[in-house]
Write a protein that holds these residues in place. Sequence first.
Motif, PDB file in Angstrom:
ATOM      1  N   UNK A  94      20.621 -27.484   0.004  1.00  0.00           N
ATOM      2  CA  UNK A  94      20.227 -26.907  -1.324  1.00  0.00           C
ATOM      3  C   UNK A  94      18.781 -27.609  -1.548  1.00  0.00           C
ATOM      4  N   UNK A 143      12.692 -27.713   7.620  1.00  0.00           N
ATOM      5  CA  UNK A 143      13.448 -28.167   6.116  1.00  0.00           C
ATOM      6  C   UNK A 143      15.036 -28.309   6.343  1.00  0.00           C
TER       7      UNK A 143
ATOM      8  N   UNK B   9       9.708 -27.915  -8.253  1.00  0.00           N
ATOM      9  CA  UNK B   9      10.351 -27.912  -7.077  1.00  0.00           C
ATOM     10  C   UNK B   9      11.951 -27.913  -7.267  1.00  0.00           C
ATOM     11  N   UNK B  11      15.839 -26.410  -6.565  1.00  0.00           N
ATOM     12  CA  UNK B  11      16.438 -25.686  -5.797  1.00  0.00           C
ATOM     13  C   UNK B  11      16.855 -24.503  -6.014  1.00  0.00           C
ATOM     14  N   UNK B  12      17.287 -23.660  -5.059  1.00  0.00           N
ATOM     15  CA  UNK B  12      17.253 -22.197  -5.197  1.00  0.00           C
ATOM     16  C   UNK B  12      18.559 -21.843  -5.653  1.00  0.00           C
ATOM     17  N   UNK B  15      20.975 -20.072  -3.434  1.00  0.00           N
ATOM     18  CA  UNK B  15      21.556 -20.984  -2.032  1.00  0.00           C
ATOM     19  C   UNK B  15      23.162 -21.216  -2.237  1.00  0.00           C
ATOM     20  N   UNK B  16      23.415 -21.387  -3.682  1.00  0.00           N
ATOM     21  CA  UNK B  16      24.841 -21.601  -3.785  1.00  0.00           C
ATOM     22  C   UNK B  16      25.669 -20.712  -3.032  1.00  0.00           C
ATOM     23  N   UNK B  18      24.524 -18.600  -0.423  1.00  0.00           N
ATOM     24  CA  UNK B  18      24.302 -18.798   1.003  1.00  0.00           C
ATOM     25  C   UNK B  18      24.939 -20.137   1.750  1.00  0.00           C
ATOM     26  N   UNK B 671       8.297 -26.121  -2.868  1.00  0.00           N
ATOM     27  CA  UNK B 671       9.365 -26.164  -1.826  1.00  0.00           C
ATOM     28  C   UNK B 671       9.726 -24.646  -1.128  1.00  0.00           C
TER      29      UNK B 671
END
Lengths: 161, 784
Positions: A94, A143, B9, B11-12, B15-16, B18, B671
């Motif tokens: 993340x 990444x 930048x 965090x996405x 993504x939690x 994914x 990012x």
Amino acid sequence: MKRLVSMTVNGEEIELAIPPYRTLLDVLRNEGRLTGTKKGCDVGDCGACTVIMDGSPVNSCLVLGIEAEGATIETIEGQHAGPDLPHLIQEKFMDHGGAQCGFCTPGIIMMTKALLKENPNPTESEVRFAIAGNICRCTGYAKIVDAVLAAAEDLRKGRTL
Amino acid sequence: MGVEGIGARVARKEDRRFVTGAGRYVDDMVVPGMKHAAFVRSPYAHADVKKIDVKAAEAMPGVIAVLTGKQLKGDGIGNLICGWMIHSKDGTPMKMGAWSPLAVDRVRYVGDAVAIVVAETKGQARDAAEAVEVTYREKKAVVDPARALAKGAPQLHPEAEGNLIYDWEIGDGKAVDAAIASAAHVTRLHIVNNRLVPNAIEPRAALGHYDKAEDHFTCWTTSQNPHVARLVMSAFYNVAPENKLRVIAPDVGGGFGSKIFIYPEEIVCLWASKRTGVPVKWVADRTESFMTDAHGRDHVTEVEMAFDKDNRITALKVDTIANFGAYMSLFSSSVPTYLYATLLSGQYNIPAIHANVRAVYTNTSPVDAYRGAGRPEATYVLERTMETAARELGVSPAELRRKNFVTQFPHQTPVIMAYDAGDYAASLDAAMKAADYAGFSERKKAAAKKGKLRGIGMSCYIEACGIAPSAAVGSLGAGVGLWESAEVRVNAVGTIEVLTGSHSHGQGHETTFAQLVAQRLSVPLDTVSIVHGDTDKVQMGMGTYGSRSGAVGMSAVFKALDKVEAKAKKIAAHLMEADEADIVIENGELKVAGTDKKLPWFQVALASYTAHNLPAGMEPGLKETAFYDPSNFTFPAGCYICEVEIDPDTGVTEIVQFVAADDFGNIINPMIVEGQVHGGIAQGIGQALLEGCRYDPASGQLVTASYMDYTMPRADDLPSFKVSTSNTPCPSNPLGIKGCGEAGAIGSPPAVINAVTDAIGDNDLTMPATPLKVWTALKAATRH
């Protein structure tokens, strides 16, 4: 004819009646309802279905469910540092943008865990070699490699997998 | 810039799910009563279908139904269409052959579907599909587009004589011929842009569910644009009227263009669900994906570039044959025309350009947009030619480019596009500095001492994104407008939902769109949710492709936020008895400037919904919609430099350095932008060195139908990338965004091949530059 198989999945002992031809991947996804493990090719080329079986990473599409009799299986759903707390590797993915579409991500995280268990201090080229069996079409891997190296660095600082 | 706003930048948010395996893709969906489908597909590239016998298959265990094209046609399901009209230079419309979702009397490529089997399990469906007896009479096939155009070639569609779909041109042919005739130097090249398979790691899938009680269809599908899917399935395929069809694209595992198009499978699964009364799910296996996903590229081009005695370009002449495969896919016609030839001016002042494009049917998978769509092909033509010209003229490739750069803006090219802003020299300088271009000759010497051949190559690309002004694309033949919609809902207790017609399948919209809202309304990122991918939730949208979601989709959000902000300020001013013009938004509050009066967002939102005390005549609620139609394309541009080392004994190419300097305008999340560039470069390097789709020329069989036969870039094939951006804001949208999704795939192939050809001194190498090709070229050079 179905066969009764028992295995330990993410710390929980389960017993399932499965046809003998069913792959571990299909058993996890269908009978186990653990859909975090993905099917990208079903023939062992893409690594999206990587799980850890008795400590080693495997393409779960190349293992039959009945071969997992008595085995300990770790999947993406079992990875966390505590209730609602991401696992170290998940946290680094993340932080570094290691996931895009998310489809290859569970397999790569499981492969990373297997790598870091064996080699907590990998070089960049060792990381690239270790995940070379996992195809990612989105990220260009840069990444992902950053995330794996960052997880390794935190391991050296005393965090655990 | 706030810590979570534009430029941060962060965090996405997505993504939690994914990284924990909680993403929900079509194959993860289970609907009560759901059954499984398998398609019966043609094993021949070209054949007449004489008879389909389903009796044995119907009797197989678990089989619910075996359905064929005759039944599909009998139920009135329409043919697939191409939605962008192109006219040939003689004025005639493109020649679109019929494409039935299930072939009835002719199959035209290996994988063409002829029937669907629905069964209790996927295994039973597949077994029964093998038991369907189809009697074929095989015909001669043709897979090479130049051969397909030749006299006596097998004919695919009666509508398209000589397999020619269109013969199209753009530009001033006479001026170009005159400039070539009087040129001081002309560089000529034969260029092949290899066919690629997009290979999203999630295979295509469809789950069709007909609800008899409601007379309503739901389709879960792997789509980049669910609204376009619903529109096309309603308007052309006669699946169901729009109000009776819900299309949901949940988490989608990569698209790269291949999931823009409406394919036979989703139509057939919906139809089969109504026929059988059960929900029907189909998921492609990997070989099915290789066979039936729309492929990309596949151009063959002759190019001539003319120079005057000062090495200034005077003209460019391009003649391209584009392989369309067996049928015209949804946007196929636009790719080698308006997405390709309009970019042939590149970053250069070229007074005269002429391009001729012939689109051709062959017995191969349909070809359509793949990451970059036309722009990688244009860039490859131009940048291979520039590098070759520099070698022929004996000048520095960088200086030849610099001399010909466009430096005055706006700049009208001879091929429609009007560039609005850019600084091409800045990207070139940045890339050369990052690559230590000046130090290359020393590195080459050092490599030679190790027995390695070292080469360097560059590529200066431009692309057109922000697709696109609706009136402009309408005038060029597009069947749809290319605006985007947004709805911003401030809920009664202050959380915010943004509904967008864009679709995220890896791009991170749930984060970047929320960053825009967080910035504008000064609220925490976590209070903002992005809703997309469901025609029942989002009214209408055009989806995600052509790097358009930031420039067009976020601009629509921006417009809706303007309206929300204006209304909220009116309410706040009314409640605090202040002047509307004095209200400012800061730290999640609406304040009266210069006083200590303030209201948190949730109180203003709540006031809008209780409606107890609103300004006279104001409607309750705090929800606004906007449609944004761009006023121009956007023009991302940049410079890529690749440095390679080749082992002459094995022909193996190692990329030792890859530099990208891009100008994407303003950036929402660095990012995410870096990730987009990395992924694009990986696909471009894949095209240049590894990937190539091959059909057997005699039988038309797809030779590269698995990951064992088609080489995908893997982690140990690629280097780290040195990427940087400059940020000349785009003047044509309110956020100044240009788009970044395709640049990597556009700019990198010529940089890689320019480097490889520099190293080996053979200019005729075709992509993919495999070790065998490189080694063979080196051996041939030694023999001469």
